[in-house]
Design a protein around this motif. Structure first.
Motif, short mmCIF file in Angstrom:
data_model
loop_
_atom_site.label_atom_id
_atom_site.label_comp_id
_atom_site.label_asym_id
_atom_site.label_seq_id
_atom_site.Cartn_x
_atom_site.Cartn_y
_atom_site.Cartn_z
N ALA A 183 7.99 1.67 73.95
CA ALA A 183 8.63 1.08 75.33
C ALA A 183 7.58 0.85 76.09
N SER A 184 7.80 -0.80 76.41
CA SER A 184 7.54 -1.06 77.66
C SER A 184 8.00 -1.75 78.80
N VAL A 185 7.85 -1.42 79.84
CA VAL A 185 8.90 -1.68 81.47
C VAL A 185 8.01 -2.49 82.55
N PHE A 186 9.12 -3.50 82.75
CA PHE A 186 8.34 -4.07 83.59
C PHE A 186 9.53 -4.01 84.86
N VAL A 187 9.41 -4.05 86.30
CA VAL A 187 10.25 -3.63 87.58
C VAL A 187 10.93 -5.08 87.04
N SER A 188 11.26 -5.78 87.28
CA SER A 188 12.54 -7.07 86.57
C SER A 188 12.56 -7.30 85.83
N PRO A 189 13.46 -8.71 85.45
CA PRO A 189 13.42 -9.47 84.37
C PRO A 189 12.76 -10.38 84.59
N ALA A 190 12.27 -10.77 85.40
CA ALA A 190 11.42 -12.24 85.46
C ALA A 190 9.49 -11.53 85.20
N GLU A 191 9.50 -10.24 85.49
CA GLU A 191 7.82 -9.98 85.07
C GLU A 191 8.27 -9.20 82.94
N ALA A 192 9.55 -8.85 82.67
CA ALA A 192 9.47 -8.57 81.48
C ALA A 192 9.57 -9.81 80.72
N ALA A 193 10.27 -10.90 81.33
CA ALA A 193 10.42 -12.00 80.79
C ALA A 193 8.84 -12.76 80.75
N LEU A 194 8.03 -13.15 81.75
CA LEU A 194 6.94 -13.29 80.97
C LEU A 194 5.79 -12.85 80.76
N PHE A 195 5.85 -10.95 80.12
CA PHE A 195 5.68 -10.33 79.41
C PHE A 195 5.25 -10.83 77.94
N GLN A 196 7.62 -11.04 77.70
CA GLN A 196 7.76 -11.22 76.98
C GLN A 196 7.13 -12.40 75.89
N ARG A 197 6.77 -13.85 76.77
CA ARG A 197 6.07 -14.86 76.26
C ARG A 197 4.35 -14.51 76.24
N LEU A 198 3.92 -14.30 77.56
CA LEU A 198 2.39 -13.62 76.72
C LEU A 198 1.54 -12.91 75.97
N ALA A 199 2.79 -11.89 74.89
CA ALA A 199 2.73 -11.28 74.69
C ALA A 199 4.59 -10.78 73.30
N GLU A 201 4.70 -10.64 70.28
CA GLU A 201 4.42 -9.73 69.19
C GLU A 201 5.18 -8.65 70.37
N ALA A 202 5.54 -7.49 71.08
CA ALA A 202 6.19 -7.06 71.58
C ALA A 202 6.96 -7.31 72.04
N ALA A 203 7.90 -8.21 72.17
CA ALA A 203 8.68 -8.35 72.34
C ALA A 203 10.30 -7.57 72.61
N PRO A 204 10.58 -7.35 71.49
CA PRO A 204 11.33 -6.61 71.46
C PRO A 204 11.44 -5.41 72.15
N LYS A 205 10.72 -4.58 72.37
CA LYS A 205 10.11 -3.11 72.82
C LYS A 205 9.90 -3.36 74.79
N ILE A 206 10.34 -4.89 75.24
CA ILE A 206 9.79 -4.57 76.49
C ILE A 206 11.72 -4.63 77.22
N HIS A 207 10.94 -3.85 78.31
CA HIS A 207 12.51 -3.06 79.31
C HIS A 207 12.72 -3.83 80.53
N ALA A 208 14.24 -4.00 80.97
CA ALA A 208 13.12 -4.29 82.45
C ALA A 208 14.11 -3.40 83.64
N ILE A 209 13.53 -2.25 84.58
CA ILE A 209 13.86 -1.35 85.14
C ILE A 209 13.36 -1.69 86.54
N SER A 210 14.66 -1.89 87.25
CA SER A 210 14.18 -2.35 88.62
C SER A 210 13.49 -1.06 89.76
N ASN A 211 13.16 -1.39 90.67
CA ASN A 211 12.95 -0.20 91.58
C ASN A 211 14.53 0.16 92.21
N GLY A 212 14.57 0.79 93.37
CA GLY A 212 15.48 1.45 93.78
C GLY A 212 14.86 1.70 95.32
#
Length: 407
Positions: A183-199, A201-212
């Motif tokens: 699983a790969s985690v990014f800090v926001s849906p925008a970051e996750a969506a950007l990496f899904q576009r760039l990678a 092949e890894a899109a199904p394993k990408i998740h967004a978990i924000s800071n608190g």
């Protein structure tokens, strides 16, 4: 009671004290996971002042290995990447002693899972064929390859070439890391969506978990201010908070002090701009020679400055992920003025929860308005309500445990 399992936790910087962006997130995750796992933490210390905090971390860990990182030597070491074709970030964070400790931990402890904070720490894990049972959760936080791309567009040659190269090579490296991770985690849906576009092949394993945000600590209640008003009497207080050896922050405060503050002071002569954060670069220190600019350096607590501020500014022209300085200003019920870059990834509405402006004239006008327009007084309370609704840590941290537990 079920037996606690071992977790290998690798971070590019010691997670304590939680006094800057990356540490706020890594420590929150570490503290939460320590309730369920026996944590074996390996990390770097790049600030000599942080060695005094090592003992405070031990209560969260079954084992702890901290390795000093000399930034000058690490920079020289990173240049090997020019010969090997690597991203320079990987050799920068390579250490033989840490690699031996990780190898011994994998061999002797046999952890069930590994949590990696920053992709450069993935170089310490063996190929998946050598440990197929090890579940790996990779917290990239931001798409750093895009940050280097932004740097390249903002710098003259030869740094523009070097940063563009780092962007390309780091993306190649990060795609390989994401392929290895469960699983790969990014800090926001925008970051996750950007990496899904760039990678893709890894899109199904990408998740967004924000800071608190710790809303008990960051509260507008003046009675909770840890110290008296730190500003000059009678001043109109504008604050920027952040690590002041980080180039996007350096660029932001120089831009504000040089291109905006004089115009604000022409309207409000008592306006002061306070830059609060550790390790200020020489260029930031030099700003203190300008009228009305205060550069504090490291402070034990940023909350007195936020408590007594009238406006919090985040004039970022280069940014990735979520800006904690914006969230903390909102949590303190302050009027925050930021750019589109500073707002990216944050669940807030410009004009309702904060003010947004992208060029110097608009930012000047917005800051003057924050200091003078009484009709904006409800905005601070709206900002705090929105921050509480969207950024409670408890709502975020359970998602990490779920990813580590997922078979």
């Amino acid at each position: 009671m079920s037996k606690r399992r071992a977790l290998l936790f690798l971070a590019q910087r010691i997670p304590y004290p939680p006094n800057k962006g990356d540490k706020l997130r890594s420590f929150a995750v570490l503290r939460h996971l320590s309730q369920f796992w026996d944590i074996h933490l390996g990390c770097f210390i790049d600030d000599p002042d942080d060695w005094r905090h090592v003992e405070a971390l031990r209560s969260y860990c079954a084992d702890l290995r901290c390795v000093g990182l000399n930034k000058r030597w690490a920079t020289l070491r990173s240049l090997r990447g020019l010969l090997t074709g690597q991203a320079l970030s990987a050799p920068y964070f390579h250490d033989v002693a840490l690699a031996r400790w990780v190898g011994a931990t994998l061999r002797d402890v046999q952890p069930s899972a590994a949590f990696l904070y920053s992709s450069v720490m993935a170089q310490y894990l063996p190929p998946i064929r050598d440990n197929p049972a090890l579940r790996v959760v990779m917290d990239f936080v931001d798409v750093d390859s895009d940050k280097w791309s932004q740097y390249s567009r903002a710098q003259p040659w030869p740094m523009s070439w070097l940063y563009a190269r780092e962007s390309r090579r780091l993306l190649t490296y990060d795609r390989a890391v994401a392929a290895r991770a469960d699983a790969s985690v990014f800090v926001s849906p925008a970051e996750a969506a950007l990496f899904q576009r760039l990678a893709p092949e890894a899109a199904p394993k990408i998740h967004a978990i924000s800071n608190g945000v710790d809303f008990d600590q960051f509260t507008p209640d003046a009675t909770n201010a840890p110290s008296p008003d730190p500003f000059p009497p009678g001043s109109r207080r504008i604050v920027f908070t952040g690590a002041m050896d980080y180039w996007p922050n350096i660029d932001a405060v120089i831009w504000f002090a040089e291109a905006m503050l004089p115009a604000i002071q022409a309207v409000l002569p008592q306006a002061v701009f306070c830059v609060v954060g550790g390790n200020p670069s020489p260029a930031v220190v030099a700003l203190a020679r300008r009228p009305g600019v205060i550069v504090t350096g490291r402070v034990p607590d940023i909350r007195p400055y936020l408590t007594h501020a009238e406006a919090v500014v985040a004039p970022l022209r280069v940014a990735r992920g979520i800006q904690n300085k914006v969230l903390e200003g909102m949590a303190m019920a302050k009027i925050v003025v930021t750019t589109a870059q500073g707002l990216e990834g944050i669940d807030a509405v410009a004009g309702r929860d904060l003010l947004m402006a992208d060029d110097a004239p608009a930012f000047i006008a917005a800051t003057i308005r924050a200091l003078t327009d009484a009709t904006l007084s409800p905005m601070g309370a709206a900002a705090r309500r929105q921050a509480i609704a969207a950024y409670r840590w408890d709502d975020k941290l359970a998602a990490y445990q779920a990813l580590l537990e997922t078979p």
